[in-house]
Design a protein around this motif. Structure first.
Motif, mmCIF file in Angstrom:
data_model
loop_
_atom_site.group_PDB
_atom_site.id
_atom_site.type_symbol
_atom_site.label_atom_id
_atom_site.label_comp_id
_atom_site.label_asym_id
_atom_site.label_seq_id
_atom_site.Cartn_x
_atom_site.Cartn_y
_atom_site.Cartn_z
ATOM 1 N N GLN A 109 31.523 108.198 -40.214
ATOM 2 C CA GLN A 109 31.618 107.195 -41.269
ATOM 3 C C GLN A 109 33.069 107.103 -41.745
ATOM 4 O O GLN A 109 33.643 108.093 -42.191
ATOM 5 N N TYR A 110 33.638 105.922 -41.600
ATOM 6 C CA TYR A 110 34.982 105.682 -42.131
ATOM 7 C C TYR A 110 34.825 104.936 -43.440
ATOM 8 O O TYR A 110 34.106 103.939 -43.501
ATOM 9 N N TYR A 111 35.514 105.400 -44.465
ATOM 10 C CA TYR A 111 35.427 104.788 -45.791
ATOM 11 C C TYR A 111 36.492 103.704 -45.939
ATOM 12 O O TYR A 111 37.389 103.573 -45.109
ATOM 13 N N ASP A 112 36.422 103.001 -47.056
ATOM 14 C CA ASP A 112 37.418 101.984 -47.390
ATOM 15 C C ASP A 112 38.834 102.520 -47.384
ATOM 16 O O ASP A 112 39.771 101.822 -47.052
ATOM 17 N N THR A 113 38.945 103.804 -47.769
ATOM 18 C CA THR A 113 40.276 104.385 -47.959
ATOM 19 C C THR A 113 40.800 105.115 -46.727
ATOM 20 O O THR A 113 41.869 105.722 -46.783
ATOM 21 N N SER A 114 40.070 105.104 -45.628
ATOM 22 C CA SER A 114 40.487 105.916 -44.480
ATOM 23 C C SER A 114 41.691 105.303 -43.765
ATOM 24 O O SER A 114 41.833 104.089 -43.674
ATOM 25 N N LEU A 160 32.876 112.458 -42.059
ATOM 26 C CA LEU A 160 33.014 111.536 -43.189
ATOM 27 C C LEU A 160 34.501 111.483 -43.502
ATOM 28 O O LEU A 160 35.084 112.488 -43.913
ATOM 29 N N LEU A 189 24.275 100.706 -42.855
ATOM 30 C CA LEU A 189 24.807 102.045 -42.592
ATOM 31 C C LEU A 189 26.250 102.204 -43.063
ATOM 32 O O LEU A 189 26.760 103.312 -43.152
ATOM 33 N N LEU A 190 26.928 101.095 -43.351
ATOM 34 C CA LEU A 190 28.329 101.177 -43.757
ATOM 35 C C LEU A 190 28.476 101.714 -45.173
ATOM 36 O O LEU A 190 29.542 102.187 -45.553
ATOM 37 N N ASP A 191 27.402 101.641 -45.929
ATOM 38 C CA ASP A 191 27.426 102.243 -47.254
ATOM 39 C C ASP A 191 27.225 103.750 -47.090
ATOM 40 O O ASP A 191 26.171 104.198 -46.645
ATOM 41 N N PRO A 192 28.229 104.562 -47.428
ATOM 42 C CA PRO A 192 28.101 106.011 -47.206
ATOM 43 C C PRO A 192 26.887 106.596 -47.927
ATOM 44 O O PRO A 192 26.428 107.670 -47.570
ATOM 45 N N ASN A 242 23.946 105.155 -48.003
ATOM 46 C CA ASN A 242 22.765 104.408 -47.553
ATOM 47 C C ASN A 242 21.515 105.279 -47.549
ATOM 48 O O ASN A 242 21.576 106.480 -47.321
ATOM 49 N N ARG A 267 35.960 101.283 -43.508
ATOM 50 C CA ARG A 267 34.548 100.983 -43.699
ATOM 51 C C ARG A 267 33.906 100.666 -42.349
ATOM 52 O O ARG A 267 33.603 99.512 -42.026
#
Lengths: 380, 373, 373, 380
Positions: free
Chosen positions: C284-289, C301, D260-263, D265, D296
C-alpha cells in the motif's frame, strides 16, 4: 526450463464394459489392480517418474470417482509448483452447445485451448487402462534423435496373434512405412500400444484440419496416423520390451493379478527406482492371525487374515475370517470372507461380503467367477 | 473444532532418558511403531483429529528422520496454508547437557510461542502412544477453570514397567498434589502422560518461572512446584497407553498390540493415525512362508517363519529363517536358516552368519542399525 | 533432462566464515535476498530448472529457518514422490568446531550418498547467487572426461570484494593448477564458485581421501591437493555472480541489482527463481509516499520516502521517514521522522526513538533482529 | 474426526456477461481482483481458513481456465491428505445423456453421488463470485445452536435498495418467516447473500424430490427455500457484517479495486489471521524506477513502474513506462503502459498493451473505460 517440454494427455474415457459389474460405477482406468493400485496409477506414475509435470486426463463416461481420484495429484507427486493433473471433461463452449468426445483425436482437439496454455514442444498421448512401467523420457529422446513427427510405441506380439492388433510395418531404421489395423496377413508383429509422441506444432495443425473433416472419425488410429503416412511424415516405431497388459476382461484382470504371485514377475512392483504411486490409506499393517495359513500370496496393509490364503491377491481392508479359505482368488478392497466361507477362482468386488460358510467359485470353472454382490451364508 | 482455540506442542524426551540402541540413531518420536508408523504419528494424529492445525514439534538432536517424516505435514491432514507443523530446534550446541531441556527449548523459541494466535496450548509428548480427543481435554480444562489440566493413566503394573515415567498424586477433586518419579514402589500408580493443557499466558509464565528458579527445571518440575499455588488438575485417560522411555517398555508395547482387539481399539476408523507413506508395494508371501499372529508391513518378501512379531517395511525373511516374538525394523534382512527370538533388529541390519539370536522377554536382544552379523 | 543423471548437494559455508550480524540468527542460505527471496533459492532453482529432482541440503546450525523455507520442496517445482529435497544435519554436537566442516557432514551421511541412484553429483554452495544450467556443466564434464569440473567466475574487483572466497589458477587447457584464498593481491582473479561436478564415485573417494589425510580438510582443500593426481578442470561462468561471505559483499550484491538491467539478466522468465510464498497482500502506497529506484516486496505500508533500497515483506515506513541505500528486512518498522541510510535493518526491528541511523557505503550499519531503537 | 462434518459446494457457473470482454474467455469467478487475486480466491480461502477440507466447484460455461485454476488446490492449502478442490462439470451418466445444470439446486442434485462419497453432516453452498471474508465455522456453530434445517447468510442493505434483493423476513429470534424476491414493499432490509448451510440428510431428500418435479426451476431461491418455508422447516438468518461485494459490472469491479486504496479499507487484506491465498508467481519484487512517482496505489510483486501512478491498482507483471501516467485505473496482470502513454479512469485487461504516447480513458467519463485490446500509439 524443462517443465513443459512435453505435456501428457491420458485418454481415460473407456467404459470397459467387458469388465461387467466392476465398471458399472467406475470407469475402467479406476479399476483396482495388484493389491493396492488402480490401473490409472500406472500411466500417472510413469509420467511422474519420467519427469513429466503436467497431465491432462480426458474422461467422459460416469467418472465422478475417477475424476476425484486423479484430481488428488499429490498421490503421484504431481503437485509441485507448476505441476498438476487436470481432469478434462467435454464442456459447454461460449459458441457451441455441450459436446461429447467423438474419438481419441477429437478428445485432444476439444482441449487445444488447455494445451495451448502450456505451449509444449511435444505431446504425449497415453491410454488410461494399461498396466506397464515405461520411461517416456527415453521415448522422447528417441523421438528427438530420429527427428520424428510422431513416434509410436510398439511391442512384439506372437506372430499368430498379430492379426488381432494394429500392426506397424517399419523399414530397417524403425521408420513406419505402413499401418494396418487387424491385418489378415500381418507383415510384422509390432503392435501399436496406443502411446504416441507428437511434435505439437504439427499435430495442432492436423487436429484443427481433422475437426473440420466431416468424413473423419476423429481417431488417431483410423484417421490421424494414416493421414500422416499419406503425407509422408516421419513416423517412427519405438519398441517397448517389458511387462504390458490390457486387462479388458474379468479373466485377464484376474490373470494380471495372478502374475504378481510369481516373486520373479516381470512387472516387479518392488523396484525402488521406479515406484508406482497410489492413494495413501490410513490403516494398520496387515495382520496375520493366530491360526492363519498364508502361502503364495500378495497382501497389502490393512488386510486381516485369520483363515487360509493360497495363491491369492488381497487388497486393502479385505478380511479372511477364521476357517475361511481363499484360493486362486482376488479380494478387492474391503471384501470380507466371513468365518468358514470358501472362495475359489474368484474375483470378489469392493466391499462385497461373503457370509459365513458360503462358497463361491470352483476350482474347475472355465471362467473366473466375478462376485459383485453380497453372498448369503451357506448351510453346511 | 473447539481445538481451533489451541495450538499444539509435541515435546521431546529429556536428556536424562536414553533408550538402549534405538535411541542412538534417532529421537524416540522417530522410532518405528507397529511397522508402518513412527511414534510421533500418535500425538500429531491426535492433534489433527482434534482439529488443531498449528503444531510445534521440538527436536533436540538427530533431527533428520523427524524432519523427513513430518515434511510439510500434509499427510497429517493439516491445511498447508492455514496450518503449519513447525519444527523447532534447540540451538544449544551441547545437546547432551542437562540444561538443554524442554523449558530451555521453549524459552529459546519464546517469540514464536508469543506470536501464536491461539489462546490455549496442548503439550503432548513424542514418546508416548495413546489416543485422545484434545477437544474434550480443552473443554474440561475451560469449564473447570483450572490453571493447568494434565492427563494421567491408571496402571497396575508400575513396578515392572513405566520406567522413567512420573506419577501423580491426586486428591478427590482431581487436584494434583505432587508429581514424582515412578520408583516402582507400588503396582497401582497414576502415570503422568506428560500431556498438559493450559492458556498460552500460563504457559509463558511457567516457562519464565522455571528459568528464574533453576535452569535445569523441566516443565514437569515447575508444575510440580506450583501445585500449591496454582489449580492443577488431572484428567484421566482411558484406553490403550504406552510409554516408550525404555527398550523393554517399547518391546512390550509393540507385542501387546498383537492382540487384535487391543490394536483395533487404538486404531479406530473415525480416529485415523496418519503417517508418511513410502509407496512400497504389497508384501510377497512365498510357498514356504509360515506366518502367525504378526503385523507385517508392505514391501516384505517372506519365505520363512514369523510368529508373534512385528515386521517393518521391506524386510526380507529368507527360507528356513525363523522370527519369533521379535520386532524387525524396515529393510532388515534375515537370511536363510537364521533363528531370531525375543529380539529387536534395527533398520538395514543383515543377519547372515550368526544363526542364532535370542534375548528374553524381559531383556530383548538389540541388533544395531546397518549391522551385518 | 540430462541432469536426471545427477543428484544435487547444496553445501553450507565453512565455520571459519561469519557474516556480521545477519549470520547470528540464520545460516547464509537463509539470508533474505532482494526482499522476497532467500539465498538458497538460487542453487535450488538452478538445480530444479536443470531437471534435477534429488537434492541434499546440508545444514549445520540454526536449521529452523532453512527447514521451514524449504519444506517439502514443492514450491521449487520438484516432484514430491520421485524427487526429494532432503535436509541433512551435521550431528557433531560442537557446531562451531573447525572439524565440523563439509567433508565431516558428507562422511556422516555417507550411507545416504551411497544410496543415491544417480551416477553424478553437482555440489553448489548455499551462499552464492548466480544462474547456471547444470545440464551444460554436466555435459561438458562428461564430454571432457575430467574427474572434477568446477565453476569459476572472472572478476576485476578481487581486491575490494570477494573476501573469504577462494581463487583458482588455471592453465590454457582449463586445467586447475591450484585453489588459493583470495588475499586481495590483485584486481583480476578467477573466483572459485565452490560448485563442483563429478561422478558419485569420485565424490565418495574424495570424501574418504580427505578424512584419511586430515580431519580438518574441506572438499575444496582435498580438490586442491588432488590437482596433480586428478584431471580437475574449470568451467567459466558468465553473467551475474555474487558471493555473500561478508556483510559488505551482501550489501553490495543487493544494491547492485537495483540496476534493472542487471536484475532482469539474473531473473529470466525461462529460468524462474522459486521461493516460498508468504501470501502477503500487495503493498500500500499512501498519498505521502516517495519511492524511487527500489525493490519493494509485498505487504508493506509506505507513507515515507524510499531511495535506492531493498524493502522486505511487511515493512512499515511511516510518514516523514526516509530510507536511503539500505536493506530493510521483513516486518521491520521505520517510524515517523526516522532517517536510515547505508544500513541493513534485520527482521522485526523497530526504529522509533533513534532518529538517525547512518553507515557508509563501505561499512553499512547493521541493526539487529527484533531490536527496538 | 471433524474432516467431513461440512462439505462446501461453490456455484461457479456464472457467465458474468455484464463484465463484457473480461469474461469472453474466463468465467466470472476467475476474474482478477485486488492486485493479485481472482474472485474465487475469496470463497476458497474462506473455506480453508474456516477449517473446511473438501470443496466442490461447479462450473459449466467455458471454464478450462477456471477449472485448471481451482484444481491446483495447494494454493489454498486444500491439498492435505483428505482435502481437495474438485471441479464438477455436468457429465454423461450411465443411463442418461449429457446434461447441463438447469439451476442452482440442479447443480447440487447432479452431484449427489459426489457428496455421498463424503457423507457430510452439513452442506455449505457458496457463490464463486463474491468478495468478502467470512468464517463459515461460526455460521455452522449458529446453525447447530439454532437447531436449524437451513441457515441463510444475510446482510443489511439500505432500506431503499431492499427491493432489488431477495429479502428475508425474520421473527425476533432470527427465524425466517418469509422470503420475498425483490419485494415492491420490503418488510426488512436483510438480503440473502446466496450462502446456505443445509443439514444434508434433509436437503438430499428435498433435492431428489425436486429433480422429479417438472414445474420446478431447480433453484434454491425460487424453489427449495420457498418449499422449506411452506413445510414449516427451521430456517434461520445469519447476519453478516463486513465488507461484501458482488462485482457484476465493469464499474463495480473498478470500484471494488479502488476501495483497497483506502489504507483503512474494511476488507483489510493485510490481516495475518485471515489471509486470502492465491496463485504463487515467480517474479521479482515490484520495482519502482529512478523517475517514478507512486502515490496512493496498491501494487503487487512483479510490477515495474518507471512513470507516474496515482490512485491505482497494479496487478502482477504490469508495467508503467517512463513518462507514462496511470491515474484512477486498474492494470490487470501483464498490462503494459508504454512510455509516455496515459491511462485515466480505465480498467486495462490482462496482457493488453497501450503503446507509446497513447491515451485511454478520461477523467470525466461517466463509465469506466474497459481496455480489452491493444491500443496503438499516440501521435503527439
Amino acid at each position: 526450463m524443462a517443465q513443459n517440454e512435453m505435456l501428457a494427455m491420458i485418454l481415460a474415457g473407456g467404459r470397459g464394459s467387458r469388465l461387467k459389474d466392476l465398471t458399472t460405477k467406475v470407469a475402467k482406468p479406476a479399476v483396482y489392480y495388484g493389491g493396492k493400485y488402480r490401473i490409472i496409477d500406472f500411466p500417472l506414475s510413469n509420467c511422474a517418474n519420467s519427469g513429466i509435470d503436467t497431465v491432462g486426463v480426458l474422461t467422459q463416461y460416469e467418472s465422478v470417482l475417477l475424476n476425484s481420484y486423479v484430481a488428488q495429484d499429490g498421490r503421484w507427486g504431481l503437485d509441485s509448483k507448476d505441476s498438476g493433473v487436470y481432469v478434462l471433461t467435454p464442456r459447454e463452449k461460449a459458441d457451441e452447445g455441450l459436446d461429447v468426445y467423438r474419438g481419441t483425436a477429437d478428445a485432444i482437439s476439444q482441449n487445444i485451448d488447455f494445451i495451448d496454455n502450456y505451449n509444449p514442444e511435444y505431446l504425449l498421448i497415453l491410454s488410461g487402462d494399461h498396466i506397464y512401467k515405461m520411461n517416456y523420457a527415453k521415448m522422447l529422446a528417441y523421438h528427438k534423435k530420429m527427428g520424428a513427427d510422431a513416434t509410436i510405441a510398439v511391442r512384439g506380439v506372437p506372430m499368430k496373434e498379430a492379426s488381432r492388433f494394429g500392426i506397424m510395418n517399419t523399414d530397417g531404421n524403425g521408420r513406419i512405412v505402413e499401418f494396418e489395423e487387424k491385418p489378415a496377413k500381418p507383415k510384422s508383429n509390432l503392435a501399436s500400444m496406443g502411446i504416441y509422441i507428437f511434435s505439437w506444432k504439427l499435430m495442432r495443425k492436423m487436429l484443427v484440419e481433422d475437426m473440420k473433416n466431416p468424413n473423419s472419425d476423429h481417431d488417431f488410429g483410423k484417421d490421424i496416423i494414416p493421414k500422416m503416412l499419406a503425407d509422408r511424415r516421419n513416423l517412427f516405431a519405438y519398441e517397448f520390451c517389458g511387462y504390458w497388459k490390457d486387462v479388458g476382461t474379468i479373466d485377464s484382470l484376474w490373470e494380471a493379478n495372478m502374475d504378481l504371485l510369481d516373486p520373479k514377475n516381470e512387472l516387479n512392483l518392488n523396484d525402488s527406482s521406479w515406484l508406482i504411486y497410489t492413494e495413501d490409506v490410513s490403516t494398520l499393517p496387515q495382520y496375520i492371525g493366530k491360526d492363519a495359513k498364508v502361502k503364495r500370496a500378495y497382501i497389502t496393509q490393512g488386510v486381516r487374515v485369520e483363515g487360509t490364503v493360497t495363491n491369492s491377491v488381497l487388497f486393502t481392508g479385505s478380511v479372511v475370517g477364521k476357517g475361511a479359505r481363499v484360493t486362486d482368488s482376488v479380494l478387492m478392497p474391503g471384501a470380507v470372507v466371513e468365518d468358514g466361507a470358501t472362495v475359489t477362482r474368484a474375483l470378489v468386488a469392493e466391499n462385497v461380503r461373503i457370509a459365513k460358510k458360503a462358497k463361491v467359485g470352483s476350482r474347475g470353472s472355465e471362467e473366473i467367477t466375478l462376485v459383485a454382490k453380497n453372498v448369503k451364508g451357506g448351510t453346511k | 473444532m473447539a481445538a481451533y482455540k489451541a495450538f499444539g506442542i509435541v515435546s521431546s524426551a529429556d536428556n536424562s532418558i536414553h533408550v538402549e540402541g534405538l535411541h542412538d540413531y534417532r529421537p524416540i518420536g522417530s522410532f518405528s511403531f507397529l511397522g508402518r508408523f513412527r511414534v510421533i504419528d500418535f500425538p500429531l494424529s491426535n492433534m489433527s483429529n482434534s482439529g488443531m492445525d498449528r503444531i510445534q514439534v521440538y527436536v533436540r538432536s538427530r533431527p533428520r528422520s523427524i524432519a523427513e517424516h513430518i515434511g510439510s505435514g500434509r499427510h497429517y491432514n493439516i491445511n498447508s496454508k492455514r496450518g503449519k507443523v513447525q519444527l523447532l530446534f534447540s540451538q544449544d550446541s551441547n545437546v547432551h547437557s542437562i540444561y538443554n531441556n524442554d523449558i530451555c527449548a521453549y524459552s529459546e523459541n519464546l517469540d514464536i510461542i508469543e506470536r501464536m494466535h491461539q489462546d490455549y496450548v496442548i503439550i503432548a509428548p513424542s514418546y508416548m502412544v495413546y489416543k485422545q480427543d484434545y477437544c474434550e481435554l480443552l473443554n474440561e480444562h475451560i469449564s473447570s477453570g483450572a490453571d493447568v489440566t494434565m492427563l494421567y493413566h491408571k496402571v497396575d503394573n508400575a513396578k515392572e514397567y513405566f520406567q522413567n515415567c512420573k506419577t501423580v498424586n491426586i486428591n478427590r477433586q482431581k487436584g494434583i498434589l505432587s508429581i514424582e518419579k515412578n520408583l516402582g514402589t507400588a503396582k497401582e500408580k497414576n502415570i503422568s502422560m506428560d500431556t498438559y493443557c493450559m492458556s498460552k499466558e500460563t504457559f509463558i509464565s511457567l516457562i519464565n518461572a522455571a528459568r528464574e528458579m533453576s535452569s535445569i527445571y523441566t516443565l514437569s518440575d515447575i508444575i510440580n512446584i506450583k501445585c500449591g499455588d496454582l489449580d492443577i488438575r488431572g484428567y484421566q485417560h482411558k484406553g490403550y497407553f504406552a510409554s516408550l522411555l525404555s527398550l523393554s517398555d517399547y518391546y512390550r508395547a509393540s507385542l501387546e498390540l498383537l492382540d487384535y482387539n487391543i490394536a483395533s481399539e487404538l486404531f479406530r476408523p473415525e480416529w485415523p493415525i496418519y503417517t508418511r507413506t513410502t509407496d512400497s508395494c504389497p508384501t510377497q508371501y512365498y510357498d514356504t512362508s509360515k506366518v502367525v499372529n504378526s503385523f507385517v508391513s508392505n514391501g516384505c518378501l517372506i519365505e520363512g517363519t514369523v510368529e508373534n512379531s512385528v515386521i517393518g517395511r521391506g524386510v526380507v525373511i529368507k527360507k528356513g529363517a525363523v522370527v519369533k516374538n521379535s520386532i524387525i525394523l524396515a529393510y532388515a534382512d534375515i537370511e536363510e536358516g537364521v533363528h531370531v527370538e525375543n529380539a529387536i533388529v534395527d533398520k538395514w541390519a543383515k543377519i547372515i552368519h550368526v544363526k542364532d539370536i535370542r534375548g528374553t522377554a524381559e531383556h530383548p536382544q538389540y541388533i544395531k542399525r546397518r549391522d551385518t552379523l
